[in-house]
Design an enzyme around this catalytic site. Structure first.
Site, PDB file in Angstrom:
ATOM      1  N   ILE A 162       0.827  -1.202   0.000  1.00  0.00           N
ATOM      2  CA  ILE A 162       0.000   0.000   0.000  1.00  0.00           C
ATOM      3  C   ILE A 162       0.868   1.262   0.000  1.00  0.00           C
ATOM      4  O   ILE A 162       0.577   2.226  -0.722  1.00  0.00           O
ATOM      5  CB  ILE A 162      -0.935  -0.011   1.235  1.00  0.00           C
ATOM      6  CG1 ILE A 162      -1.937  -1.166   1.125  1.00  0.00           C
ATOM      7  CG2 ILE A 162      -1.668   1.319   1.369  1.00  0.00           C
ATOM      8  CD1 ILE A 162      -2.800  -1.374   2.373  1.00  0.00           C
TER       9      ILE A 162
ATOM     10  N   ASP B  45      11.661   3.006   4.377  1.00  0.00           N
ATOM     11  CA  ASP B  45      11.262   1.633   4.721  1.00  0.00           C
ATOM     12  C   ASP B  45      12.364   1.031   5.589  1.00  0.00           C
ATOM     13  O   ASP B  45      13.533   1.416   5.477  1.00  0.00           O
ATOM     14  CB  ASP B  45      11.072   0.778   3.449  1.00  0.00           C
ATOM     15  CG  ASP B  45      10.160  -0.414   3.697  1.00  0.00           C
ATOM     16  OD1 ASP B  45       9.007  -0.396   3.217  1.00  0.00           O
ATOM     17  OD2 ASP B  45      10.590  -1.366   4.395  1.00  0.00           O
TER      18      ASP B  45
ATOM     19  N   ASP C 289      13.614   2.684  10.498  1.00  0.00           N
ATOM     20  CA  ASP C 289      12.771   1.835  11.352  1.00  0.00           C
ATOM     21  C   ASP C 289      11.906   2.781  12.177  1.00  0.00           C
ATOM     22  O   ASP C 289      12.436   3.515  13.033  1.00  0.00           O
ATOM     23  CB  ASP C 289      13.669   0.971  12.244  1.00  0.00           C
ATOM     24  CG  ASP C 289      12.867   0.102  13.212  1.00  0.00           C
ATOM     25  OD1 ASP C 289      11.643   0.285  13.341  1.00  0.00           O
ATOM     26  OD2 ASP C 289      13.487  -0.766  13.850  1.00  0.00           O
ATOM     27  N   VAL C 290      10.608   2.765  11.935  1.00  0.00           N
ATOM     28  CA  VAL C 290       9.728   3.751  12.589  1.00  0.00           C
ATOM     29  C   VAL C 290       9.579   3.536  14.095  1.00  0.00           C
ATOM     30  O   VAL C 290       8.992   4.354  14.781  1.00  0.00           O
ATOM     31  CB  VAL C 290       8.324   3.811  11.937  1.00  0.00           C
ATOM     32  CG1 VAL C 290       8.412   4.237  10.479  1.00  0.00           C
ATOM     33  CG2 VAL C 290       7.582   2.480  12.094  1.00  0.00           C
TER      34      VAL C 290
ATOM     35  N   ASN D  72       2.542   4.957   7.021  1.00  0.00           N
ATOM     36  CA  ASN D  72       1.893   3.744   6.509  1.00  0.00           C
ATOM     37  C   ASN D  72       2.499   2.454   7.055  1.00  0.00           C
ATOM     38  O   ASN D  72       1.811   1.425   7.093  1.00  0.00           O
ATOM     39  CB  ASN D  72       2.019   3.778   4.966  1.00  0.00           C
ATOM     40  CG  ASN D  72       1.843   2.424   4.327  1.00  0.00           C
ATOM     41  OD1 ASN D  72       0.724   1.983   4.094  1.00  0.00           O
ATOM     42  ND2 ASN D  72       2.949   1.732   4.047  1.00  0.00           N
TER      43      ASN D  72
ATOM     44  N   SER E  19      -7.155   1.071   9.664  1.00  0.00           N
ATOM     45  CA  SER E  19      -7.683  -0.139   9.015  1.00  0.00           C
ATOM     46  C   SER E  19      -9.168  -0.263   9.367  1.00  0.00           C
ATOM     47  O   SER E  19      -9.617   0.318  10.364  1.00  0.00           O
ATOM     48  CB  SER E  19      -6.949  -1.374   9.548  1.00  0.00           C
ATOM     49  OG  SER E  19      -7.567  -2.574   9.113  1.00  0.00           O
TER      50      SER E  19
ATOM     51  N   TYR F 197      -3.743  -6.565  16.759  1.00  0.00           N
ATOM     52  CA  TYR F 197      -3.731  -5.721  15.555  1.00  0.00           C
ATOM     53  C   TYR F 197      -4.911  -4.744  15.591  1.00  0.00           C
ATOM     54  O   TYR F 197      -4.746  -3.546  15.335  1.00  0.00           O
ATOM     55  CB  TYR F 197      -3.799  -6.609  14.315  1.00  0.00           C
ATOM     56  CG  TYR F 197      -3.771  -5.846  13.002  1.00  0.00           C
ATOM     57  CD1 TYR F 197      -2.591  -5.287  12.526  1.00  0.00           C
ATOM     58  CD2 TYR F 197      -4.933  -5.681  12.242  1.00  0.00           C
ATOM     59  CE1 TYR F 197      -2.565  -4.588  11.318  1.00  0.00           C
ATOM     60  CE2 TYR F 197      -4.918  -4.992  11.042  1.00  0.00           C
ATOM     61  CZ  TYR F 197      -3.726  -4.443  10.586  1.00  0.00           C
ATOM     62  OH  TYR F 197      -3.713  -3.745   9.393  1.00  0.00           O
TER      63      TYR F 197
ATOM     64  N   THR G 202       4.288 -15.126   6.064  1.00  0.00           N
ATOM     65  CA  THR G 202       3.609 -14.996   7.353  1.00  0.00           C
ATOM     66  C   THR G 202       2.366 -14.124   7.201  1.00  0.00           C
ATOM     67  O   THR G 202       1.934 -13.447   8.133  1.00  0.00           O
ATOM     68  CB  THR G 202       4.544 -14.388   8.412  1.00  0.00           C
ATOM     69  OG1 THR G 202       5.057 -13.159   7.886  1.00  0.00           O
ATOM     70  CG2 THR G 202       5.685 -15.319   8.761  1.00  0.00           C
ATOM     71  N   GLY G 203       1.786 -14.157   6.002  1.00  0.00           N
ATOM     72  CA  GLY G 203       0.600 -13.351   5.721  1.00  0.00           C
ATOM     73  C   GLY G 203      -0.662 -13.934   6.342  1.00  0.00           C
ATOM     74  O   GLY G 203      -0.695 -15.105   6.745  1.00  0.00           O
TER      75      GLY G 203
END
Ligand code: NAD
Length: 259
Positions: free
Chosen positions: A17, A36, A62-63, A89, A141, A154, A196-197
């Protein structure tokens, strides 16, 4: 073009995304910093955008690390002289029953999805306020609008993004910084289809990952079809250009959520 002369940064833009959002912003004329945690992915996305004549630079960030987030925002100002649009994001997912959820797993999700958004906004909003304003867009989300079994951490993280976004939007409304969230529905990225989706994590014993994916699309989304990164990019462009939309969390979900 709607974003000519504007400068943007997108976190987690190496794929999925975030990559779609970066492409949409660039297509409207924005210069884009692709951030990223995976430097190779960030560089590949930036190179793709440059190949089509757009201005893009890549940066590893790394956020979850305050010093790296501060350096990312500084890099955008150094590179472009300004920052008008920031899209936070980067996000991670997991799936498991509550009884099996370790503290480490809870912390992993919250570190990226909640602390990451906090650190980014803390670095971006005051600086934008000092430099003429701007737009911040956080990725929440539909899992931030309604709970989903096995995704409790999540979901909690995305509910947190919505509450945080609404609060700081009011804090910065008079300072020219417009802060909103986007709530995607289901999009075919590595978050669903990777090793790992979710398609694999949510799979029953007699089911394939593809069957899980199809079941989720057909049972959860009233429209019966997935959304795309470009759908999210189009809304990001819209939010970046609107003067009076503040503190909203807008669904792009084919009719799933009711608020
Ligand atoms: P993805 O896994 O395909 O991409 C996420 C990107 O974020 C990757 O490039 C990854 O390297 C990067 N990243 C991960 N941790 C990071 C960190 N600590 N610092 C910087 N970058 C990091 O996921 P996606 O589907 O493109 O999801 C993007 C956002 O959209 C996430 O916030 C996700 O929660 C949200 N979302 C996705 C869906 C969906 O169906 N795919 C639905 C609703 C919301």
């Amino acid at each position: 073009m709607k974003l000519d002369g504007k400068a943007a940064l997108v976190t987690g833009a190496g794929r999925g995304i975030g990559k779609g959002i970066a492409a949409s912003l660039a297509q409207e004329g924005a210069k884009v910093l692709i951030a990223d945690i995976d430097q190779g992915l960030a560089e590949a996305t930036a190179a793709e955008l440059r190949e089509t004549g757009q201005e893009a630079a890549a940066l590893r960030c790394d956020v979850t690390k305050a010093d790296e987030v501060d350096a990312m925002v500084e890099a955008a100002y150094q590179r472009f002289g300004q920052l008008d649009i920031a899209v936070n994001n980067a996000g991670v997912v997991g799936a498991m029953p509550l009884a099996e959820m370790s503290e480490a797993e809870w912390d992993r999700i919250f570190a990226v999805n909640v602390k990451g958004v906090f650190l980014c906004c803390r670095a971006q909003a005051p600086r934008m306020a000092e430099t003429g304003g701007g737009a911040i867009i956080n990725l929440a989300s539909i899992a931030g609008k309604a709970g989903v079994p096995l995704l409790s951490h999540y979901c909690a993280s995305k509910f947190a993004v919505i509450g945080f976004t609404n609060s700081i939007a009011k804090e910065f409304a008079q300072e020219g910084v417009r802060i909103n969230a986007i709530c995607p529905g289901i999009i075919a990225t590595a978050m669903w289809h990777g090793e790992t989706g979710l398609s694999t994590l949510l799979k029953g014993e007699d089911e394939t990952a593809e069957e899980v994916w199809q079941r989720k699309i057909s049972t959860l989304l009233p429209q019966g079809e997935e959304q795309t990164p470009e759908d999210i990019g189009a809304l990001a462009v819209f939010l970046a250009t609107q003067p009076h939309i503040i503190g909203q969390s807008i669904n792009v979900d084919g009719g799933f959520a009711t608020y």
